[in-house]
Every structure is written in structure tokens, then in C-alpha cells.
Design an enzyme around this catalytic site. Sequence first.
Site, short mmCIF file in Angstrom:
data_model
loop_
_atom_site.label_atom_id
_atom_site.label_comp_id
_atom_site.label_asym_id
_atom_site.label_seq_id
_atom_site.Cartn_x
_atom_site.Cartn_y
_atom_site.Cartn_z
N LYS A 77 0.86 -1.19 0.00
CA LYS A 77 0.00 0.00 0.00
C LYS A 77 0.90 1.23 0.00
O LYS A 77 1.93 1.25 0.68
CB LYS A 77 -0.88 -0.05 1.26
CG LYS A 77 -1.92 1.07 1.35
CD LYS A 77 -2.82 0.87 2.57
CE LYS A 77 -3.91 1.92 2.67
NZ LYS A 77 -4.83 1.69 3.80
N SER A 152 -9.81 1.76 2.73
CA SER A 152 -8.93 2.55 1.91
C SER A 152 -7.91 1.73 1.12
O SER A 152 -7.35 2.22 0.14
CB SER A 152 -8.19 3.56 2.78
OG SER A 152 -7.34 2.89 3.71
N SER A 176 -10.05 -0.72 6.82
CA SER A 176 -9.47 -0.56 5.48
C SER A 176 -8.77 -1.76 4.89
O SER A 176 -8.44 -1.75 3.71
CB SER A 176 -8.51 0.62 5.46
OG SER A 176 -9.26 1.80 5.35
#
Length: 488
Positions: A77, A152, A176
Site C-alpha cells: 500500500k 482505503s 481498510s
Amino acid sequence: MHQLTLSEMSKMLKSKTCSSTELTHYFLERIEKYDKKINSFVTVCPESALNAAKHADQLLSTHQSHHPLLGIPIAHKDLFSTEGIRTSSCSKMLAEYIAPYDATCVERLKTAGMIMLGKTNMDEFAMGSSNETSYFGPCYNPWNLDHVAGGSSGGSAAAVAAGLVPATTGTDTGGSIRLPAAYCGITGIKPSYGRISRWGMTAFASSLDQAGPMARTAHDCALLLETMSGHDPKDATSLNAPVPQYSEHLNDPINNLRIGLPQEFFTKDLDPNIQDVLNQVIEQFKHMGMNVQTISLPNANLSIPIYYILAPAEASSNLARFDGIRYGYQCDHPENIEDLYMRTRDEAFGDEVKRRIIVGTHVLASGSYNAYYQKAQKIRALIKHDFDRAFDQVDLIFAPTSPTTAFKVGEKLNDPVSMYLSDIYTTAANLASLPALTAPAGFSNGLPVGFQLIAPHLQEQLLLQVTHQLQCITDAHQHHPTLSNFEE
Ligand code: GLN
């Protein structure tokens, strides 16, 4: 090849059926071919990946014992610092920022010999539930490009689901990892708070933020989690507790385990199609010899308001460092220091980030602190207490991950409260610092449905064990989206 699990890939590498260089080329080509439409990667690093793969191949050619993840591709990420490679947190503020060091968990996976293919898309500073607030544009759901990937960590989930990389890292402050994993039909685990070091992770809400792995199966997640976890002197909140070799205990017996269904989560707010799919998982659990009973988490319905006070409060403080001076974006021709701060932050933060900063600053202001922030902390303690009481009765809690399947792109973007409600089943585990996992349960109207399991503090092992044993006898995790029309 992209449908193989990490241990299957590891076997192929060890038996020389394929090399790490071939594996790396294979996935880089898939990214090139399919990601234009999905937008799950914001940075791809073919050169450094192929160099690392070459090194892994040299190690693999020796007859020593190797880490099971040696030579296998991964992506991180974009909020994990990666040395020499852009770490933007998908914000204009850090769009040019190159981290000078690796986050601890990135370093641990690198030391194990994993090959980083690139950085994945996410909501700006991890604030969002749909991956639509990214400076680099939304990430689309590979099961249906009209739908969001979830947020997210949407890029991390979509990339695994589309077979562009076999595993990714994500972070989970209020859901997330779990929400996008559920929307994209993969497995992801948010471990107990402190299990994985936060060093090198861009801070959002420090008392809630936690990293974790995202992959196809519980077995893959176990291999990744045991490698990423462990005490780190660089993070004062990282736990100094031994890390079990999760992957070696996945088949330990689980019969007679008690599973609790919180009555507050199984209500009319839950889409009935999702309820049906979850009921099938519950039946499987019974069939596996587990005892299922109803429990109560009386304060769970306060999780969303409490989370959306505490997370913005912490975010407003953490994001104060982006002042246009130390790193990141700086506005042109500032007239004075005030103008520099104001215009830099105005120009480089997106709407959702600004909204959080305003809310967070408000709840921390002296006139509202007692009524909001302090009260929210007290209710956080009550939510924790609810879980303590529930775990006197049961070993694990079973819950939905989200009230709906992946919604349409744009559907909730202008309605923040409805976006926030996507986290209705996930934030409680963060507020209570507990480990929680999401794995595929089945499908509703062609889109994946995930189930969630929550365990007592540091009992990640149980989550992985139960899910692994379920995955050995069911196939919800073995479906793959068709990407044939994704090429340009
Ligand atoms: N959707 C939640 C939020 O916007 C959770 C985000 C996260 O876990 N990083 O705050």
C-alpha cells in the site's frame, strides 16, 4: 499461474519449475496488460523488482533452507515507506515524496526475499471506504468496473483479486483491510493493535492504525503475518510478545469452538442477500463441529460516531506535520509564513482530508473537548468491555464485514455519512484493539460477499485456523474475475 497460492508458488520455485525472474516478469506483464482499467497500482518498479528476483534466484540455486516467501512477488500500500521509491499516501501533498528508508514490515518482507513489484492505490491518507479519494483517481473493482474496490486499501485488494500480484500489504484503522478484501473477494487480516510495527507507516490515527496482509487464502495470510509481525524498538506501541508460527498450526483441532453472533449486527440494516450468504458459512461452521450462539455487544452501535470523533482527532494532530516546510508539497510564491501554511494545505489536501482535519480540530478544541473527545474515549472503553464480556462466553465472534456489496463508483462520494456507515461492522475491532479477519463467503448479484471473524487479543492464530479449515472444504475463495475486456 496467478491463481496459485503463495505456498504453491514457493514449491514451484524450490523445484525449479519456474524462477523468481519468470514469476516477476509474469506478474509485471499482467499489471501492464490489465491495470489501466483497474488502477490498482500507482507506482510499478520493474527494474528494482527484476534485480531483486535475480538475487532471489541466486539464493534459490544454493541448497540451503530458504524462507518460504523467497522469490515471491508482493506490492505494498502506498502509505508504507519504501526506500528510494515514491511513497505518496495517494495525496498531492506527498506526490513527489521519496522515502529514505523502508517501513519495518516492508523491510521484514524484503529480508524474507519477497520481490516488491510496486505500490498500490488507496484513499488519500487512508481516509475513505471506497478508494475514490486517491489523488491518482479511483481504483475500480475487478469483478465489475462500475463498482468501487472498497477502501482505503482498495488497490491492494483489487490487485490480488485480479491476479496482478499474489499478495499485498494494507492498513486498517477502521476497516481498510477488511472492507476492500470483502468487496474484492479476497482474505485479509488486521492483527491485534501493536502486533506489526507502525514504523514507516504514514500515521492517520495512531491509536487505531494497524498493518496487515491481504492475499487469497488464510494460509497465505498466515505466512505473511508471521513474517511481518514482532516487536520493533522503533515503535513504542509495538508489542513485545512472541509471534507464533501461524502457518504451522493451521490444522490444529477446532471442534467445539464457540462462535458468537452479535445480535446488534444481524438486523434489517444488513442486505438480506448478504444474510443468506453468511448463513451458509454459519452452517459450515456448525458442520465443522463448532457451537454457534447469539451474543450481545450493547455499545457496538456507537462505534461509528465514536470512531468518527477519535480518528479525525488523531488525524488532525498527525497531519499537522504537513506544513510545506519539512517535506512534501509547497505552494508557489508564499507571501509570508501564514500564507505558506494555508495555501500549501489548501492546495494539497483533498476534501475528505480537510473534512477530517476540521472535525478533529473541533472535537479537540477546549470548548468541545469534554463533550466530544473525552466522552468518546469513555465509550471506547465501554466497547472494549463489551468484547471482554462476550469473550467470556465465546471463543470467536462472527459478523458481516459490510452491510452491502461493493457500491457503484460515485454513489456515496457526496454523502460522507453514508460512506462512513460502510464501516458499521468493522470499526469496533479497531476501537477495542482486537484482531479481525475477512474472507470470501460467496456472491450476491455477481459481487463478492465477505464474512468477518473477530478474536480475543493476540488470538490471530484462531482466526487463521478456522478460516483455513473452512477454505479446505469450501470454494468461495477460489473464484476469479474475468478480465478479458480489460485490455486496451
Ligand atoms: N473508512 C474508514 C475511514 O475513512 C477507515 C479507514 C481505514 O481503516 N484506514 O476512516
